[in-house]
Scaffold this motif. Structure first.
Motif, PDB file in Angstrom:
ATOM      1  N   GLU A  51       0.845  -1.182   0.000  1.00  0.00           N
ATOM      2  CA  GLU A  51       0.000   0.000   0.000  1.00  0.00           C
ATOM      3  C   GLU A  51       0.885   1.239   0.000  1.00  0.00           C
ATOM      4  O   GLU A  51       2.079   1.165   0.300  1.00  0.00           O
ATOM      5  CB  GLU A  51      -0.924   0.011   1.218  1.00  0.00           C
ATOM      6  CG  GLU A  51      -0.199   0.013   2.544  1.00  0.00           C
ATOM      7  CD  GLU A  51      -1.131  -0.098   3.727  1.00  0.00           C
ATOM      8  OE1 GLU A  51      -0.888   0.618   4.713  1.00  0.00           O
ATOM      9  OE2 GLU A  51      -2.094  -0.889   3.678  1.00  0.00           O
ATOM     10  N   LYS A  52       0.299   2.379  -0.344  1.00  0.00           N
ATOM     11  CA  LYS A  52       1.057   3.633  -0.407  1.00  0.00           C
ATOM     12  C   LYS A  52       0.087   4.779  -0.154  1.00  0.00           C
ATOM     13  O   LYS A  52      -1.077   4.725  -0.533  1.00  0.00           O
ATOM     14  CB  LYS A  52       1.703   3.762  -1.788  1.00  0.00           C
ATOM     15  CG  LYS A  52       2.720   4.831  -1.928  1.00  0.00           C
ATOM     16  CD  LYS A  52       4.050   4.391  -1.406  1.00  0.00           C
ATOM     17  CE  LYS A  52       5.095   5.431  -1.776  1.00  0.00           C
ATOM     18  NZ  LYS A  52       6.357   5.211  -1.179  1.00  0.00           N
TER      19      LYS A  52
ATOM     20  N   PRO B  40       5.118   2.389  -7.114  1.00  0.00           N
ATOM     21  CA  PRO B  40       6.160   1.433  -6.713  1.00  0.00           C
ATOM     22  C   PRO B  40       6.029   0.151  -7.520  1.00  0.00           C
ATOM     23  O   PRO B  40       4.954  -0.173  -8.041  1.00  0.00           O
ATOM     24  CB  PRO B  40       5.849   1.184  -5.231  1.00  0.00           C
ATOM     25  CG  PRO B  40       4.419   1.559  -5.048  1.00  0.00           C
ATOM     26  CD  PRO B  40       4.116   2.611  -6.076  1.00  0.00           C
ATOM     27  N   ARG B  41       7.105  -0.580  -7.647  1.00  0.00           N
ATOM     28  CA  ARG B  41       7.136  -1.804  -8.452  1.00  0.00           C
ATOM     29  C   ARG B  41       6.037  -2.781  -8.049  1.00  0.00           C
ATOM     30  O   ARG B  41       5.403  -3.405  -8.902  1.00  0.00           O
ATOM     31  CB  ARG B  41       8.494  -2.483  -8.323  1.00  0.00           C
ATOM     32  CG  ARG B  41       8.577  -3.776  -9.107  1.00  0.00           C
ATOM     33  CD  ARG B  41       9.915  -4.396  -9.011  1.00  0.00           C
ATOM     34  NE  ARG B  41      10.818  -3.595  -9.832  1.00  0.00           N
ATOM     35  CZ  ARG B  41      12.037  -3.958 -10.144  1.00  0.00           C
ATOM     36  NH1 ARG B  41      12.518  -5.087  -9.682  1.00  0.00           N
ATOM     37  NH2 ARG B  41      12.795  -3.202 -10.889  1.00  0.00           N
ATOM     38  N   GLU B  42       5.792  -2.936  -6.752  1.00  0.00           N
ATOM     39  CA  GLU B  42       4.791  -3.909  -6.304  1.00  0.00           C
ATOM     40  C   GLU B  42       3.370  -3.535  -6.729  1.00  0.00           C
ATOM     41  O   GLU B  42       2.476  -4.367  -6.722  1.00  0.00           O
ATOM     42  CB  GLU B  42       4.856  -4.113  -4.787  1.00  0.00           C
ATOM     43  CG  GLU B  42       4.530  -2.892  -3.955  1.00  0.00           C
ATOM     44  CD  GLU B  42       5.759  -2.073  -3.585  1.00  0.00           C
ATOM     45  OE1 GLU B  42       5.622  -1.220  -2.699  1.00  0.00           O
ATOM     46  OE2 GLU B  42       6.833  -2.268  -4.165  1.00  0.00           O
ATOM     47  N   ALA B  43       3.165  -2.312  -7.148  1.00  0.00           N
ATOM     48  CA  ALA B  43       1.834  -1.874  -7.567  1.00  0.00           C
ATOM     49  C   ALA B  43       1.451  -2.400  -8.936  1.00  0.00           C
ATOM     50  O   ALA B  43       0.273  -2.504  -9.245  1.00  0.00           O
ATOM     51  CB  ALA B  43       1.773  -0.350  -7.583  1.00  0.00           C
ATOM     52  N   VAL B  44       2.417  -2.743  -9.734  1.00  0.00           N
ATOM     53  CA  VAL B  44       2.130  -3.133 -11.112  1.00  0.00           C
ATOM     54  C   VAL B  44       2.295  -4.631 -11.355  1.00  0.00           C
ATOM     55  O   VAL B  44       2.397  -5.066 -12.481  1.00  0.00           O
ATOM     56  CB  VAL B  44       2.999  -2.331 -12.107  1.00  0.00           C
ATOM     57  CG1 VAL B  44       2.586  -0.876 -12.113  1.00  0.00           C
ATOM     58  CG2 VAL B  44       4.466  -2.469 -11.793  1.00  0.00           C
ATOM     59  N   GLY B  45       2.301  -5.423 -10.319  1.00  0.00           N
ATOM     60  CA  GLY B  45       2.366  -6.875 -10.468  1.00  0.00           C
ATOM     61  C   GLY B  45       3.772  -7.408 -10.317  1.00  0.00           C
ATOM     62  O   GLY B  45       4.677  -6.730  -9.856  1.00  0.00           O
ATOM     63  N   GLU B  46       3.933  -8.622 -10.738  1.00  0.00           N
ATOM     64  CA  GLU B  46       5.215  -9.287 -10.627  1.00  0.00           C
ATOM     65  C   GLU B  46       6.220  -8.685 -11.599  1.00  0.00           C
ATOM     66  O   GLU B  46       5.894  -8.426 -12.751  1.00  0.00           O
ATOM     67  CB  GLU B  46       5.062 -10.783 -10.928  1.00  0.00           C
ATOM     68  CG  GLU B  46       4.228 -11.520  -9.900  1.00  0.00           C
ATOM     69  CD  GLU B  46       4.858 -11.522  -8.525  1.00  0.00           C
ATOM     70  OE1 GLU B  46       6.092 -11.669  -8.417  1.00  0.00           O
ATOM     71  OE2 GLU B  46       4.121 -11.361  -7.545  1.00  0.00           O
TER      72      GLU B  46
END
Length: 85
Positions: free
Chosen positions: A41-42, A71-77
């Motif tokens: 989350e952000k 952030p990278r984790e927001a757009v999947g693997e």
């Protein structure tokens, strides 16, 4: 108490603002909003404050700028394409 919004519903949250709006004003409006991603989350106000544009003319402008600072984790693997498989 702050609000929480899923990333998939971010555009509806951005529609709450009156446009045009400055980056600082938008960041202040969203300082109590948390965006939930698949992993993590952000704070939405922090995301807005990281964007480069000084003013947004529309929801689409702000949405595009936020997508540039996710952030990278927001757009999947990492290194995965949704079109492959």
């Amino acid at each position: 108490m702050g609000r929480t919004v899923r990333f998939s519903h971010l555009e509806s949250e951005l529609q709450r603002l009156s446009y045009p709006i400055s980056r600082n004003a938008a960041a202040t409006e969203f300082d109590d909003v948390t965006v939930l991603f698949t992993k993590g989350e952000k704070n939405l106000g922090q995301l807005v404050s990281q964007t480069e544009q000084e003013e947004y003319e529309s929801v689409e402008d702000l949405d595009a700028e936020i997508n540039n600072v996710l952030p990278r984790e927001a757009v999947g693997e990492p290194y995965q394409s949704e079109g492959e498989g």
